[in-house]
Design an enzyme around this catalytic site. Structure first.
Site, short mmCIF file in Angstrom:
data_model
loop_
_atom_site.label_atom_id
_atom_site.label_comp_id
_atom_site.label_asym_id
_atom_site.label_seq_id
_atom_site.Cartn_x
_atom_site.Cartn_y
_atom_site.Cartn_z
N LYS A 211 -12.17 7.31 11.02
CA LYS A 211 -11.24 6.36 10.53
C LYS A 211 -11.08 5.25 11.66
CE LYS A 211 -7.80 5.04 8.28
NZ LYS A 211 -8.18 4.30 7.07
N CYS A 267 -1.93 -0.66 8.95
CA CYS A 267 -2.94 0.01 9.58
C CYS A 267 -3.67 -0.49 10.61
CB CYS A 267 -3.95 0.58 8.57
SG CYS A 267 -3.08 1.93 7.53
N ARG A 337 4.77 -4.50 6.29
CA ARG A 337 4.48 -4.01 7.86
C ARG A 337 3.63 -5.05 8.64
NH1 ARG A 337 3.34 2.38 7.15
NH2 ARG A 337 2.52 1.65 5.16
N1 LIG Z 1 -0.85 3.17 3.96
C1 LIG Z 1 -2.32 3.06 4.02
O1 LIG Z 1 -2.85 2.43 3.30
C2 LIG Z 1 -2.97 4.29 4.78
C3 LIG Z 1 -4.39 4.33 4.55
C4 LIG Z 1 -5.23 5.33 5.41
C5 LIG Z 1 -4.51 6.19 6.36
N2 LIG Z 1 -3.16 5.73 6.44
C6 LIG Z 1 -2.38 6.57 7.45
O2 LIG Z 1 -1.77 7.61 6.96
C7 LIG Z 1 -0.58 7.73 7.84
C8 LIG Z 1 0.70 7.62 6.83
O3 LIG Z 1 0.75 6.29 6.48
P1 LIG Z 1 1.78 5.88 5.19
O4 LIG Z 1 1.19 4.24 5.01
O5 LIG Z 1 1.69 6.68 4.24
O6 LIG Z 1 3.02 5.96 5.82
P2 LIG Z 1 4.67 5.60 5.54
O7 LIG Z 1 5.60 5.30 6.41
O8 LIG Z 1 4.41 4.95 3.98
O9 LIG Z 1 4.88 7.35 4.84
C9 LIG Z 1 5.04 8.30 6.05
C10 LIG Z 1 6.05 9.37 5.31
O10 LIG Z 1 6.24 10.55 6.23
C11 LIG Z 1 7.62 10.92 6.21
N3 LIG Z 1 7.89 11.63 7.30
C12 LIG Z 1 8.08 11.31 8.77
N4 LIG Z 1 8.23 12.32 9.28
C13 LIG Z 1 8.22 13.57 8.58
C14 LIG Z 1 8.01 15.03 8.68
N5 LIG Z 1 8.36 15.42 9.99
N6 LIG Z 1 8.02 15.87 7.63
C15 LIG Z 1 7.62 15.36 6.27
N7 LIG Z 1 7.56 14.07 6.23
C16 LIG Z 1 7.78 13.23 7.20
C17 LIG Z 1 8.23 9.87 6.16
O11 LIG Z 1 9.69 9.96 5.59
C18 LIG Z 1 7.27 8.87 5.20
O12 LIG Z 1 7.82 9.06 3.92
C19 LIG Z 1 -0.58 6.92 8.96
O13 LIG Z 1 -1.10 7.65 10.03
C20 LIG Z 1 -1.62 5.91 8.30
O14 LIG Z 1 -2.15 5.30 9.55
C21 LIG Z 1 -2.38 5.03 5.74
#
Ligand SMILES: NC(=O)c1ccc[n+]([C@@H]2O[C@H](COP(=O)([O-])OP(=O)(O)OC[C@H]3O[C@@H](n4cnc5c(N)ncnc54)[C@H](O)[C@@H]3O)[C@@H](O)[C@H]2O)c1
Length: 440
Positions: A211, A267, A337
Site C-alpha cells: 500500500k 492519503c 483533507r
Molecule cells: N479514503 C481513502 O480513499 C482511503 C483509501 C485507501 C486506504 N485508506 C486508509 O483507510 C483508513 C481510513 O481512512 P478514511 O479515509 O476512511 O478515514 P475516515 O477518517 O474517513 O474514517 C475513519 C473512521 O474511523 C472511526 N474511528 C476512529 N476510531 C475508532 C475506533 N476506535 N473504533 C471504531 N471506529 C473508529 C472514525 O470515527 C471515522 O469514522 C486510513 O488508514 C486511510 O489511510 C483510505
C-alpha cells in the site's frame, strides 16, 4: 468458513464503502463506529460524505436486511467471523509519523471481547510492522487466543470511484501467516475472486508495504511531471504537450502524469511522510530520501500557483476579489483533507484578497475548516466581480463550463487553470486571459 459474517470497524470513507459493498455482494455485515452521529446517519440510509453511487447502494443493502450499524463492540465480537479494521491513520501533529491511536484503540476495544474463533483483517494504511504488533497484542489479550488470526488486506480504493474500486479492484492483497488466514480472506472475497480479480498472497510485512509503496510511486509520478512543469516554466515550454508525448511511451503511460497543482487528500501526503518516518526507524531512510523531494515539489506547486495568480493581478492581492472554483482535494469527492485548492485559497486570503470559493460537494466541509474564506453556492456567484478566477479542482462542471457564462459577472476576464484541465483555445477565443501551470 463458507460465507463469513463480517464486521467493519470505522465507517469513514473506506469503512462505510467497504461495509455497503460487502453487503451488496451478499454478506451479512455490521459497520461499527465510535461516532454515534455517523452511525445514526448511516443506519438511517444517509451517507455522511459525498461518494457517487454509495447512497443508493446503502439504502438498498439496509433494506435487504444484510447491513446494519452499531457503536457496540460487544455486538460485533459476538456476530462476526471476519472483522475488517478501517479506522483512520492520520499524520501526527508536528511530525511525519502516522497517528496510530485510532488503530490501537480499536484493537484494544475488540481484543478482550473475542471469545470465539475469528479473523481480524487490517485495511487501514499503516507503518510496516504494525500488523505484527497487533497480532501479538491479540494473541495475548483475546480470550480465544490463537483462534484469533490477524491478516493484512490493504485497500486501494479511490474516492470518487470507491464503489467500483471495491466491487472490482485491480487486485486483492492478502498478507497472511497461515492457510487459515488465507482461506478466510478467500471466503470473504469469494464473489470478487470468482469474477477473476487476481489475489496476491504475501506475508504481513509485504502486504503493509504494498500500500505505501503504491502511494509512494503515484506521488512520485505526479511530482515528476510537476518537476518537468517547473523546467517548462523556465524555458516557456508546454508541460501539457510534454506529458502527452511521454504518455504514448507504453513504458511510461499517461496516468498520473498530469501537471498541475499537485496531490493532496487524506492519503498520499500523509502516507509518503509516514513511510519516510518508518524508513528512518528501520535504518533505511536513504532508500526513501527521494520522497522528501517528491513532497517538496508538490508543496512548491501550491506556492507557484499563488505567485502566478499574483502576477495576473499586477503583483498584489490587496483588496482584490478572487473567485475560486473547487475546494475538494480532487473532483467527485467532498474530502478536503490537505486540499491544495483550499491551501491556495487561504494563502491568497492571507495575502489580502477577498476569496470566494465554490465547490459542487465540499462547501460544508470547507466552511467548517476554513471559516475565514467566503463561499458561494454557484460558480457564477464565486466569480462575481472577480479580478481573477482560479480553477483549482477539476470537477466536470468546470471542465465543461462555457467561458461566456462568466463574461458578464467578472470584473476581469482572467483565469488561472491550476489543473491544466480547461481548453485554453476556448477561453482565449472568448476573450479571456488564460494562464496555467507549466505552460507558456
Ligand atoms: N479514503 C481513502 O480513499 C482511503 C483509501 C485507501 C486506504 N485508506 C486508509 O483507510 C483508513 C481510513 O481512512 P478514511 O479515509 O476512511 O478515514 P475516515 O477518517 O474517513 O474514517 C475513519 C473512521 O474511523 C472511526 N474511528 C476512529 N476510531 C475508532 C475506533 N476506535 N473504533 C471504531 N471506529 C473508529 C472514525 O470515527 C471515522 O469514522 C486510513 O488508514 C486511510 O489511510 C483510505
Amino acid at each position: 468458513m463458507t460465507k463469513p459474517r463480517l464486521s467493519v470497524i470505522g465507517t469513514g470513507y473506506l469503512g462505510a464503502t467497504h461495509a455497503v459493498c460487502m453487503a451488496e455482494l451478499g454478506f451479512d455485515v455490521i459497520g461499527l463506529d465510535v461516532d454515534p452521529v455517523k452511525v445514526a446517519r448511516l443506519a438511517a440510509g444517509e451517507v455522511p460524505f459525498f461518494e457517487p453511487g454509495l447512497d443508493d447502494l446503502l439504502r438498498k443493502t439496509l433494506d435487504s436486511g444484510r447491513l446494519r450499524f452499531t457503536t457496540s463492540y460487544d455486538e460485533i465480537a459476538e456476530f462476526a467471523d471476519v472483522h475488517f479494521l478501517c479506522v483512520g491513520t492520520p499524520q501526527r501533529k508536528g511530525e511525519f509519523a502516522a497517528d496510530m491511536s485510532y488503530v490501537d484503540n480499536a484493537i484494544e476495544a475488540l481484543a478482550p471481547r473475542l471469545t470465539r474463533p475469528c479473523v481480524v483483517a487490517g485495511k487501514s494504511t499503516v507503518p510496516v510492522g504494525t500488523a505484527e504488533r497487533l497480532a501479538a497484542y491479540l494473541r495475548e489479550h483475546a480470550p480465544a487466543g490463537s483462534d484469533v488470526e490477524l491478516v493484512w488486506n490493504p485497500e486501494f480504493l479511490r474516492e470518487g470511484y470507491a464503489v467500483d474500486d471495491t466491487m472490482s479492484p485491480d487486485r486483492l492483497v492478502f498478507g497472511v501467516t497461515s492457510p487459515r488466514g488465507e482461506e478466510a480472506m478467500r471466503a470473504a472475497f469469494a464473489p470478487i475472486l470468482d469474477a477473476g480479480v487476481p489475489a496476491v498472497i504475501t506475508d504481513l510485512a509485504t502486504a503493509q508495504l504494498v500500500k505505501v509503496s503504491a502511494n509512494a510511486f503515484l506521488a512520485t509520478k505526479i511530482s515528476f511531471i510537476n518537476a518537468m512543469a517547473e523546467v517548462c516554466e523556465a524555458v516557456h515550454a508546454d508541460v501539457k504537450k510534454l506529458s502527452e508525448a511521454l504518455s504514448y511511451d507504453t513504458r511510461i503511460g499517461g496516468r498520473f502524469l498530469h501537471a498541475g497543482l499537485g496531490f493532496g487528500g487524506g492519503c498520499l501526503p500523509k502516507d509518503i511522510r509516514a513511510f519516510m518516518a518508518r524508513a528512518g526507524e528501520l535504518g533505511v531512510d536513504q532508500a526513501l530520501s527521494f520522497l522528501t523531494e517528491v513532497d517538496a515539489i508538490n508543496q512548491r506547486r501550491r506556492a507557484r500557483m499563488v505567485d502566478l495568480a499574483r502576477e495576473c493581478v499586477d503583483g498584489s492581492f490587496q483588496g482584490r476579489q478572487v473567485g475560486v472554483l473547487g475546494a475538494a482535494f480532487k473532483p467527485n469527492s467532498d474530502d478536503i483533507r490537505d486540499s491544495p485548492a483550499l491551501d491556495v485559497a487561504n494563502r491568497i486570503r492571507k495575502a489580502g484578497a477577498l476569496v470566494t470559493v465554490y465547490d459542487p460537494a465540499a462547501l460544508d466541509n470547507a466552511r467548517r475548516d476554513y471559516p475565514d474564506l467566503a463561499y458561494a453556492e454557484t460558480a457564477l456567484d464565486a466569480a462575481r466581480d472577480a479580478d481573477i478566477v482560479l480553477h483549482l479542482t477539476e470537477w466536470r462542471e468546470f471542465r465543461d463550463m462555457d467561458p461566456r457564462v462568466l463574461d458578464g459577472v467578472v470584473r476581469e476576464k482572467s483565469i488561472v487553470d491550476g489543473r491544466n484541465a480547461l481548453d485554453p483555445d476556448l477561453w482565449r477565443a472568448a476573450g479571456w486571459r488564460y494562464r496555467a501551470l507549466g505552460r507558456p
